[in-house]
Motif scaffolding. Structure first.
Motif, PDB file in Angstrom:
ATOM      1  N   ARG A 167       0.837  -1.204   0.000  1.00  8.94           N
ATOM      2  CA  ARG A 167       0.000   0.000   0.000  1.00  8.94           C
ATOM      3  C   ARG A 167       0.872   1.254   0.000  1.00  8.94           C
ATOM      4  O   ARG A 167       0.647   2.178  -0.780  1.00  8.94           O
ATOM      5  N   ALA A 168       1.865   1.298   0.843  1.00  7.97           N
ATOM      6  CA  ALA A 168       2.748   2.469   0.917  1.00  7.97           C
ATOM      7  C   ALA A 168       3.489   2.671  -0.397  1.00  7.97           C
ATOM      8  O   ALA A 168       3.619   3.802  -0.879  1.00  7.97           O
ATOM      9  N   ASN A 169       3.937   1.594  -1.000  1.00  6.96           N
ATOM     10  CA  ASN A 169       4.695   1.712  -2.245  1.00  6.96           C
ATOM     11  C   ASN A 169       3.846   2.230  -3.406  1.00  6.96           C
ATOM     12  O   ASN A 169       4.377   2.857  -4.325  1.00  6.96           O
ATOM     13  N   GLN A 170       2.544   2.002  -3.368  1.00 11.41           N
ATOM     14  CA  GLN A 170       1.676   2.559  -4.402  1.00 11.41           C
ATOM     15  C   GLN A 170       1.729   4.095  -4.368  1.00 11.41           C
ATOM     16  O   GLN A 170       1.804   4.745  -5.413  1.00 11.41           O
ATOM     17  N   LEU A 171       1.707   4.644  -3.180  1.00 17.99           N
ATOM     18  CA  LEU A 171       1.775   6.094  -3.050  1.00 17.99           C
ATOM     19  C   LEU A 171       3.177   6.604  -3.370  1.00 17.99           C
ATOM     20  O   LEU A 171       3.334   7.634  -4.026  1.00 17.99           O
ATOM     21  N   VAL A 172       4.176   5.886  -2.948  1.00 24.75           N
ATOM     22  CA  VAL A 172       5.545   6.285  -3.276  1.00 24.75           C
ATOM     23  C   VAL A 172       5.708   6.327  -4.789  1.00 24.75           C
ATOM     24  O   VAL A 172       6.288   7.268  -5.335  1.00 24.75           O
ATOM     25  N   GLU A 173       5.184   5.336  -5.470  1.00 19.43           N
ATOM     26  CA  GLU A 173       5.319   5.297  -6.933  1.00 19.43           C
ATOM     27  C   GLU A 173       4.656   6.514  -7.574  1.00 19.43           C
ATOM     28  O   GLU A 173       5.220   7.111  -8.499  1.00 19.43           O
ATOM     29  N   ARG A 174       3.499   6.914  -7.078  1.00 20.07           N
ATOM     30  CA  ARG A 174       2.865   8.134  -7.597  1.00 20.07           C
ATOM     31  C   ARG A 174       3.787   9.340  -7.432  1.00 20.07           C
ATOM     32  O   ARG A 174       3.899  10.191  -8.308  1.00 20.07           O
ATOM     33  N   GLN A 175       4.422   9.417  -6.282  1.00 16.56           N
ATOM     34  CA  GLN A 175       5.309  10.534  -6.006  1.00 16.56           C
ATOM     35  C   GLN A 175       6.537  10.502  -6.909  1.00 16.56           C
ATOM     36  O   GLN A 175       6.962  11.537  -7.427  1.00 16.56           O
ATOM     37  N   LEU A 176       7.081   9.316  -7.098  1.00 12.43           N
ATOM     38  CA  LEU A 176       8.263   9.187  -7.945  1.00 12.43           C
ATOM     39  C   LEU A 176       7.953   9.544  -9.390  1.00 12.43           C
ATOM     40  O   LEU A 176       8.755  10.203 -10.058  1.00 12.43           O
ATOM     41  N   VAL A 177       6.789   9.124  -9.863  1.00  9.58           N
ATOM     42  CA  VAL A 177       6.378   9.458 -11.230  1.00  9.58           C
ATOM     43  C   VAL A 177       6.234  10.977 -11.367  1.00  9.58           C
ATOM     44  O   VAL A 177       6.691  11.568 -12.353  1.00  9.58           O
ATOM     45  N   ALA A 178       5.616  11.628 -10.387  1.00 11.61           N
ATOM     46  CA  ALA A 178       5.470  13.086 -10.432  1.00 11.61           C
ATOM     47  C   ALA A 178       6.837  13.764 -10.445  1.00 11.61           C
ATOM     48  O   ALA A 178       7.049  14.730 -11.179  1.00 11.61           O
ATOM     49  N   LEU A 179       7.745  13.240  -9.667  1.00 11.41           N
ATOM     50  CA  LEU A 179       9.091  13.799  -9.618  1.00 11.41           C
ATOM     51  C   LEU A 179       9.799  13.610 -10.958  1.00 11.41           C
ATOM     52  O   LEU A 179      10.408  14.545 -11.484  1.00 11.41           O
ATOM     53  N   GLU A 180       9.686  12.428 -11.529  1.00 10.14           N
ATOM     54  CA  GLU A 180      10.294  12.165 -12.840  1.00 10.14           C
ATOM     55  C   GLU A 180       9.680  13.045 -13.929  1.00 10.14           C
ATOM     56  O   GLU A 180      10.407  13.650 -14.727  1.00 10.14           O
ATOM     57  N   ASN A 181       8.361  13.083 -13.965  1.00 10.89           N
ATOM     58  CA  ASN A 181       7.666  13.830 -15.011  1.00 10.89           C
ATOM     59  C   ASN A 181       7.957  15.321 -14.962  1.00 10.89           C
ATOM     60  O   ASN A 181       7.842  16.003 -15.971  1.00 10.89           O
ATOM     61  N   SER A 182       8.314  15.812 -13.794  1.00 14.60           N
ATOM     62  CA  SER A 182       8.591  17.241 -13.649  1.00 14.60           C
ATOM     63  C   SER A 182      10.077  17.552 -13.817  1.00 14.60           C
ATOM     64  O   SER A 182      10.481  18.687 -13.638  1.00 14.60           O
ATOM     65  N   GLY A 183      10.863  16.548 -14.120  1.00 16.50           N
ATOM     66  CA  GLY A 183      12.297  16.771 -14.272  1.00 16.50           C
ATOM     67  C   GLY A 183      13.002  17.051 -12.959  1.00 16.50           C
ATOM     68  O   GLY A 183      14.049  17.676 -12.921  1.00 16.50           O
ATOM     69  N   GLY A 184      12.431  16.585 -11.858  1.00 10.33           N
ATOM     70  CA  GLY A 184      13.063  16.763 -10.552  1.00 10.33           C
ATOM     71  C   GLY A 184      12.548  17.953  -9.766  1.00 10.33           C
ATOM     72  O   GLY A 184      13.128  18.320  -8.750  1.00 10.33           O
ATOM     73  N   ASP A 185      11.448  18.553 -10.208  1.00  7.93           N
ATOM     74  CA  ASP A 185      10.860  19.701  -9.512  1.00  7.93           C
ATOM     75  C   ASP A 185      10.244  19.216  -8.202  1.00  7.93           C
ATOM     76  O   ASP A 185       9.244  18.505  -8.197  1.00  7.93           O
ATOM     77  N   SER A 186      10.816  19.624  -7.100  1.00 10.80           N
ATOM     78  CA  SER A 186      10.357  19.156  -5.795  1.00 10.80           C
ATOM     79  C   SER A 186       8.936  19.597  -5.473  1.00 10.80           C
ATOM     80  O   SER A 186       8.255  18.972  -4.671  1.00 10.80           O
ATOM     81  N   MET A 187       8.463  20.647  -6.084  1.00  9.28           N
ATOM     82  CA  MET A 187       7.120  21.150  -5.808  1.00  9.28           C
ATOM     83  C   MET A 187       6.037  20.337  -6.527  1.00  9.28           C
ATOM     84  O   MET A 187       4.877  20.400  -6.140  1.00  9.28           O
ATOM     85  N   ALA A 188       6.392  19.586  -7.548  1.00 10.65           N
ATOM     86  CA  ALA A 188       5.397  18.828  -8.307  1.00 10.65           C
ATOM     87  C   ALA A 188       4.652  17.844  -7.417  1.00 10.65           C
ATOM     88  O   ALA A 188       3.434  17.669  -7.552  1.00 10.65           O
ATOM     89  N   VAL A 189       5.347  17.214  -6.508  1.00  2.59           N
ATOM     90  CA  VAL A 189       4.717  16.245  -5.611  1.00  2.59           C
ATOM     91  C   VAL A 189       3.807  16.975  -4.630  1.00  2.59           C
ATOM     92  O   VAL A 189       2.685  16.556  -4.374  1.00  2.59           O
ATOM     93  N   ALA A 190       4.276  18.093  -4.098  1.00  2.00           N
ATOM     94  CA  ALA A 190       3.495  18.837  -3.115  1.00  2.00           C
ATOM     95  C   ALA A 190       2.218  19.412  -3.715  1.00  2.00           C
ATOM     96  O   ALA A 190       1.223  19.570  -3.013  1.00  2.00           O
ATOM     97  N   ARG A 191       2.230  19.719  -5.002  1.00  2.00           N
ATOM     98  CA  ARG A 191       1.058  20.317  -5.654  1.00  2.00           C
ATOM     99  C   ARG A 191       0.034  19.294  -6.123  1.00  2.00           C
ATOM    100  O   ARG A 191      -1.056  19.669  -6.525  1.00  2.00           O
ATOM    101  N   ASP A 192       0.345  18.024  -6.108  1.00  2.00           N
ATOM    102  CA  ASP A 192      -0.534  17.002  -6.663  1.00  2.00           C
ATOM    103  C   ASP A 192      -1.661  16.666  -5.675  1.00  2.00           C
ATOM    104  O   ASP A 192      -1.416  16.073  -4.624  1.00  2.00           O
TER     105      ASP A 192
END
Length: 156
Positions: free
Chosen positions: A102-127
């Motif tokens: 369950r935890a890894n499902q959320l981590v994966e969402r965060q990692l994808v957001a981080l990747e898709n934003s090119g490493g923008d740390s705010m992308a995860v916080a804004r989702d």
């Protein structure tokens, strides 16, 4: 709480790092004090606990990101976090393996957001989906069970 701090805590908690803060050995007496030494019983190192430590090490670079900063070498960092999450989950005892899934499902969402934003740390916080998933009571209960288990069984 700033968005980046919230993001760092979120990702770290999911990967067990922040959840484990405060675990470890007690302090022994330092020279020049009259306080008696205290000790704790050493626990055997297990492959699971070693994987938890490796996971903490993989996540550690995220803790130093400044507000609005970019994650350097995002591809390598994400690959390391994914690899160590998989190791922890594979080695987790059956009673908490579902919680790690369950935890890894959320981590994966965060990692994808981080990747898709090119490493923008705010992308995860804004989702907003990530925020909703993090506040899900089932996720929070799973996170607490992970924390309790690791705190009781590993010296990390």
């Amino acid at each position: 709480m700033t968005a980046v701090r919230r993001w760092t805590l979120l990702l770290s908690a999911l990967t067990v790092s922040v959840v484990l803060a405060g675990c470890g050995d007690s302090l022994a007496t330092q020279s020049g004090t009259s306080r008696p030494a205290t000790t704790t019983e050493a626990r055997a190192t297990t492959p699971f606990c070693e994987a938890v430590q490796a996971n903490q090490d993989a996540v550690r670079p995220l803790g130093g990101i400044a507000v609005g900063g970019r994650v350097e070498d995002v591809a390598q960092l994400v690959a390391n976090v994914r690899r160590t999450n998989q190791q922890v989950t594979a080695l987790a005892p059956q009673e908490i393996r579902g919680d790690f899934d369950r935890a890894n499902q959320l981590v994966e969402r965060q990692l994808v957001a981080l990747e898709n934003s090119g490493g923008d740390s705010m992308a995860v916080a804004r989702d907003p989906e990530i925020a909703r998933a993090r506040s899900d009571p089932e996720y929070q209960a799973a996170s607490q069970r992970i924390s309790d288990y690791v705190r009781s069984n590993c010296d990390v």
